[in-house]
Design an enzyme around this catalytic site. Sequence first.
Site, PDB file in Angstrom:
ATOM      1  N   HIS A   1       0.363  -3.050   9.535  1.00  0.00           N
ATOM      2  CA  HIS A   1       1.135  -2.536   9.717  1.00  0.00           C
ATOM      3  C   HIS A   1       2.498  -2.617  10.545  1.00  0.00           C
ATOM      4  CE1 HIS A   1       1.865  -4.482   5.041  1.00  0.00           C
ATOM      5  NE2 HIS A   1       0.878  -3.837   5.312  1.00  0.00           N
TER       6      HIS A   1
ATOM      7  N   HIS B   1       0.808  -1.403  -0.315  1.00  0.00           N
ATOM      8  CA  HIS B   1       0.165  -0.114   0.210  1.00  0.00           C
ATOM      9  C   HIS B   1       0.806   1.116   0.338  1.00  0.00           C
ATOM     10  CE1 HIS B   1      -3.305  -2.853   0.677  1.00  0.00           C
ATOM     11  NE2 HIS B   1      -3.989  -1.713   0.864  1.00  0.00           N
TER      12      HIS B   1
END
Length: 576
Positions: free
Chosen positions: A208, A157
């Site tokens: 993350h 991302h």
Amino acid sequence: MCPQHNAPASEVPASKGPMQPLREPRLDAGNKHHDHYARRLPSWRNALRNRLIPIVRWETPWLAYMQDTLRSPALDAYFAYTANLGTHTFFMIFLPIQFWCGYTSVGRATVFMLAAGVYLTGFLKDLVCLPRPLSPPLARISMSGSAALEYGFPSSHSANAVSVAFYAIYTIRQSPEAYHPYVYIGSQALFYFYALSIIFGRLYCGMHGFLDVLVGSTIGAMITAFYLAYIDWLESWIFSGTYTDIFVATLVACIMIRINPEPADDCPCFDDSVSFLGVVIGINLGAWHYAQTGLALDTPIPSTVPFDLGEIGLLKTTIRIVLGVVMIFMWRATAKPALLKMLPPFFRLLEQARLNLPRAFFLNASKYTSVPTLHGDDNLIPSASELPHKIMNLAHPRKRSVSVGPQSAADAYETLAYRNRRRRESVSSLDGAIAEDDSWTPSSRPHAKPQTPALEKAEPDLLGAGLLPTPMQSRIHSYEHMMGTGPVYPSEKNATTPPDSDTGEGGDTLQFTQTLTDEENETEKREIFMKLMKPRVRYDVEVVTKLIVYTGIAWLAVEGNPLLFELVGLGMPGQA
């Protein structure tokens, strides 16, 4: 994408018919869970992983502290929705429209940068096999069922968002005179905000860690810099007009697929890499040929589709887009099942001649008779029948997307490894000994709060002298204690925190004060893995099928549909 598969494909029984019965994944009896990656990875890759895994463990309590401090229903919904703006699917939806509306240079740039980002981050994910930060203490907030099944390092991302944002900002700055001053500044600010929102959202959502987004963002920035530096050379190479150059470009993409490292677990990152490299092959082949048809424009780059909204009109433009999308879905709906039916016999011949290129977690063609209908196997463009369901799911992001506990094999192995580490620390706490292969020492346990009036009165002075933990330190310690604890929750469960028994100093603490026998280790391991999402069989022909299907999708976007528009009278007046 397919669910996580924690057993090698070789352990799946051969098919007796069109549907393959899948038994429970076999665990390696007698092997301790912390040896899983040492057994599956080459020594240098395992050594690299061992150097990085302490960072993931160190940052997890701090991420949990940040998430717990900031979390609200509004932010949950915002970051769950906006995470879609950094996915491959979002860009794949709008990429064809860029080509059909004359923005060929922007479309090609976006494809190459996204393909590079997906491939490089996927390559590193499969190479290092680092898990996402542990849950608990983090809650995972995601609208993607496959995202949690991937490794965490680095963040795709972040790479996608940064590369696209930086390219857009660079493009805007090349022609400031074309914008109103407020628009010039505001549009750049908007792209900066977009990138930062995606990056921070990955931290907020517990998907993350700081290392993941830092490396992912760096990769994205480097991709943009490389593309801007070498764009002229790349385009002159593709549009040279010779068969040799386009053949070499296609061959390079295929070699990149082949050299992708084998992961230790069944991570779907490889599928995304195959899909995007197929897109690169398709747009190169299509643009190379379309530029020679005489219908394309040479400016700003060869193969540009003629388009002017004022001449074509809004109605015809809408029809062009709808027709183009329908053609893409028709291609996908027909090509995919046809290839899954035709390719297995050919793959069996290759296997007999020992010319096949087997890959871990994919079943060889000799072990099945046919490929059943596959559902949910595509993370980029879903089938037309799946679209209504996916659109309905967007209506309830918080209810669907919050989960606590391991969701993938990588999560499960990290949970087991961390539990084992805690047990060893507990056993060795009397003499301070720690096993030689351990490289991380957690923060000390929080001190007990003073109970006497005298000490309570002196607490501010002790706190100022650093002899007592601050409230923040106490919370960090509590998050450290939650790591590796708790049951496994299904991803659909609406859970925001683990049960009280898993967050306090209760019965769960006892499991870290004793070592376990091999049989107890195996039982604990099995209990976690049996609660994970059950995997499906993955077939060797899926790789080539996905490559061909996405090559065709990209060809339709840059040549097939523009030719169709001219044929049915939807082209620019005077161009046909």
